[in-house]
Design an enzyme around this catalytic site. Structure first.
Site, short mmCIF file in Angstrom:
data_model
loop_
_atom_site.label_atom_id
_atom_site.label_comp_id
_atom_site.label_asym_id
_atom_site.label_seq_id
_atom_site.Cartn_x
_atom_site.Cartn_y
_atom_site.Cartn_z
N ARG A 146 5.98 -2.42 -27.54
CA ARG A 146 6.05 -3.85 -27.30
C ARG A 146 6.13 -4.23 -25.65
O ARG A 146 6.86 -5.41 -25.50
CB ARG A 146 6.86 -4.41 -28.18
CG ARG A 146 6.46 -4.42 -29.68
CD ARG A 146 5.25 -4.86 -30.06
NE ARG A 146 4.89 -4.09 -31.42
CZ ARG A 146 4.02 -3.32 -31.58
NH1 ARG A 146 3.68 -2.63 -30.49
NH2 ARG A 146 3.84 -2.86 -32.75
N SER A 201 7.52 -10.90 -35.22
CA SER A 201 8.64 -10.12 -34.89
C SER A 201 9.41 -10.50 -33.96
O SER A 201 9.20 -10.68 -32.63
CB SER A 201 8.51 -8.88 -34.76
OG SER A 201 7.78 -8.19 -35.82
N GLU A 244 12.08 -9.51 -28.90
CA GLU A 244 10.73 -9.06 -28.47
C GLU A 244 9.98 -10.51 -28.19
O GLU A 244 8.95 -10.56 -27.35
CB GLU A 244 10.03 -8.60 -29.97
CG GLU A 244 8.40 -8.31 -29.58
CD GLU A 244 8.08 -7.60 -30.88
OE1 GLU A 244 8.64 -6.74 -31.45
OE2 GLU A 244 6.87 -7.74 -31.19
C1 LIG Z 1 2.43 -13.87 -37.98
C2 LIG Z 1 2.67 -13.20 -36.78
C3 LIG Z 1 2.68 -11.75 -36.90
C4 LIG Z 1 2.40 -10.85 -35.99
N1 LIG Z 1 2.12 -9.56 -36.04
C5 LIG Z 1 2.30 -8.80 -35.04
C6 LIG Z 1 1.74 -7.42 -35.13
O1 LIG Z 1 1.66 -7.02 -36.37
N2 LIG Z 1 2.00 -6.65 -33.81
C7 LIG Z 1 2.34 -7.00 -32.64
O2 LIG Z 1 2.44 -6.40 -31.80
N3 LIG Z 1 2.64 -8.54 -32.48
C8 LIG Z 1 2.60 -9.28 -33.60
N4 LIG Z 1 2.81 -10.53 -33.52
C9 LIG Z 1 3.18 -11.02 -32.41
C10 LIG Z 1 1.87 -11.45 -31.30
O3 LIG Z 1 1.09 -11.99 -32.19
C11 LIG Z 1 1.62 -10.40 -30.18
O4 LIG Z 1 2.79 -10.29 -29.42
C12 LIG Z 1 0.56 -11.14 -29.32
O5 LIG Z 1 0.00 -9.95 -28.46
C13 LIG Z 1 0.91 -12.34 -28.43
O6 LIG Z 1 -0.53 -12.62 -27.68
P1 LIG Z 1 -0.39 -14.15 -27.47
O7 LIG Z 1 -1.87 -14.63 -26.82
O8 LIG Z 1 -0.06 -15.06 -28.49
O9 LIG Z 1 0.77 -14.29 -26.31
P2 LIG Z 1 1.86 -15.45 -26.19
O10 LIG Z 1 2.93 -15.35 -27.33
O11 LIG Z 1 1.41 -16.65 -25.58
O12 LIG Z 1 2.46 -14.60 -24.70
C14 LIG Z 1 3.16 -13.47 -24.98
C15 LIG Z 1 3.21 -12.73 -23.61
O13 LIG Z 1 2.02 -12.38 -23.12
C16 LIG Z 1 2.03 -12.82 -21.80
N5 LIG Z 1 0.67 -13.19 -21.45
C17 LIG Z 1 -0.44 -13.69 -22.47
N6 LIG Z 1 -1.38 -14.05 -22.09
C18 LIG Z 1 -1.63 -13.19 -20.77
C19 LIG Z 1 -2.43 -12.88 -19.81
N7 LIG Z 1 -3.69 -13.36 -19.72
N8 LIG Z 1 -1.78 -12.02 -18.66
C20 LIG Z 1 -0.78 -11.78 -18.55
N9 LIG Z 1 0.32 -11.92 -19.63
C21 LIG Z 1 -0.19 -12.79 -20.57
C22 LIG Z 1 2.92 -14.09 -22.01
O14 LIG Z 1 3.27 -14.36 -20.47
C23 LIG Z 1 4.17 -13.69 -22.68
O15 LIG Z 1 4.94 -12.84 -21.89
C24 LIG Z 1 2.75 -11.45 -34.71
C25 LIG Z 1 2.97 -12.97 -34.57
C26 LIG Z 1 2.96 -13.66 -35.53
C27 LIG Z 1 3.24 -15.31 -35.50
#
Ligand SMILES: Cc1cc2nc3c(=O)[nH]c(=O)nc-3n(C[C@H](O)[C@H](O)[C@H](O)COP(=O)(O)OP(=O)(O)OC[C@H]3O[C@@H](n4cnc5c(N)ncnc54)[C@H](O)[C@@H]3O)c2cc1C
Length: 307
Positions: free
Chosen positions: A180, A229, A299
């Site tokens: 992660r 998480s 996380e």
């Molecule tokens: C119901 C639920 C279930 C989930 N299940 C999982 C799972 O099974 N596995 C898992 O790994 N995660 C899971 N997650 C967490 C989440 O979906 C992941 O971490 C996902 O990759 C975050 O993406 P996001 O676009 O929402 O990023 P954000 O939440 O908007 O940002 C997260 C991080 O990514 C960075 N970021 C976003 N876009 C960019 C970019 N273009 N360039 C550089 N940095 C960037 C942000 O600065 C921040 O540090 C879950 C979340 C929820 C709500």
């Protein structure tokens, strides 16, 4: 208290900017938790060149934060000072198949769409993205993964823009992936990613995606206001088990609650503030440490300042 409106200063420094600049833009609606204060400036670049132009012109003392779909994010109640960048699907939402069983995606593409495009092309290896509710930018930063697959397993290279505005390509090794996490510079804004699939049987890929969906619906509170998480699993332990053993299942602080369904998920039950959610997380960390000696690490990313 709203932030000072610095849009005219930014326009003066970067007169040829084509993207949208909004002052004091509410962030709560851009996160799954639905909490938090405004962005001092929310910038939606017109395209990669526009993003690079702004970053090249923006004074170094102005902080820059990038957000994706806000599914792993707490924005604090006082909001985020500086410029918050959110990539729109119009400019960063393309998916293209490339030779050698590869797929290229803009970083505003939701993970689920990558899984679907791969399945449509009978490309195996990307079905795990079916259940992750973020976009590819977030997947690169977080090394998102589930159900036996992770971003590190499929990424060939990522492209992005540095804080100084340089457009760079990061090889898989440059990404420094671990659980992660990526050690790519924290101010790097990813704009696209190239993935390696492998030829597969479409029916089997679709069945795998179906399995991922059902497993998720059964085990995670996916319809709640949550951030996924909350804590990383520590070496030798599972965060949810440690939280459960510390008696935190259902624990509340204000409008925030530890999910009854999955102890490593925090929930905004309705009227939570970001401070409630973060405070609950810290209380959980304290109780787990007292109960088991394990130190849990966040996380979920936390951005901005307290109210
Ligand atoms: C119901 C639920 C279930 C989930 N299940 C999982 C799972 O099974 N596995 C898992 O790994 N995660 C899971 N997650 C967490 C989440 O979906 C992941 O971490 C996902 O990759 C975050 O993406 P996001 O676009 O929402 O990023 P954000 O939440 O908007 O940002 C997260 C991080 O990514 C960075 N970021 C976003 N876009 C960019 C970019 N273009 N360039 C550089 N940095 C960037 C942000 O600065 C921040 O540090 C879950 C979340 C929820 C709500």
């Amino acid at each position: 208290m709203p932030f000072q409106d610095i849009t005219s200063d930014i326009r003066a420094a970067a007169p040829d900017l084509r993207g949208r600049l909004l002052a004091n833009q509410e962030m709560a609606g851009l996160t799954w938790f639905r909490v938090g204060g405004p962005a001092q400036i929310l910038f939606t670049p017109a395209d990669e060149a526009d993003l690079s132009y702004l970053l090249g012109k923006l004074p170094a003392e102005i902080p820059v934060t990038v957000v994706g779909l806000g599914s792993n994010l707490i924005v604090r109640d006082g909001g985020i000072p500086g410029v918050v960048i959110r990539l729109a699907g119009k400019a960063f939402g393309e998916i293209a198949l490339e030779e050698g069983d590869r797929l290229r995606a803009g970083t505003a593409v939701p993970d689920v769409k990558v899984a679907r495009a791969a399945a449509d092309a009978s490309l195996d290896g990307l079905a795990f993205y079916r259940g992750i509710p973020g976009c590819i930018g977030g997947a690169l930063r977080m090394n998102a993964g589930a159900h036996g697959g992770e971003t590190t397993d499929v990424l060939v290279e990522a492209r992005g823009v540095t804080r100084k505005g340089e457009i760079v390509t990061f090889s898989h090794a440059d990404m420094g992936f671990s659980y992660r996490n990526s050690t790519a510079p924290s101010d790097m804004i990813f704009t696209s990613a190239l993935f390696q699939g492998r030829p597969g049987d479409q029916a089997a890929i679709l069945a795998e995606m179906e399995r991922v969906t059902s497993a998720r619906e059964a085990a995670q509170p996916i319809k709640e206001r949550t951030g996924g998480s909350t804590f990383k699993n520590p070496d030798g332990g599972k965060a949810w088990q440690l939280i459960d053993a510390a008696g935190c299942r259902g624990l509340r602080v204000g409008g925030a609650q530890v999910s009854e369904m999955h102890c490593n998920f925090l929930i905004n039950t309705g009227g939570a503030t970001a401070a409630d959610i973060e405070g609950l997380g810290e209380e959980v960390r304290r109780r787990v440490k007292d109960n088991s000696g394990y130190e849990l690490h966040w996380e979920i990313k936390r951005f901005g300042v307290a109210a």
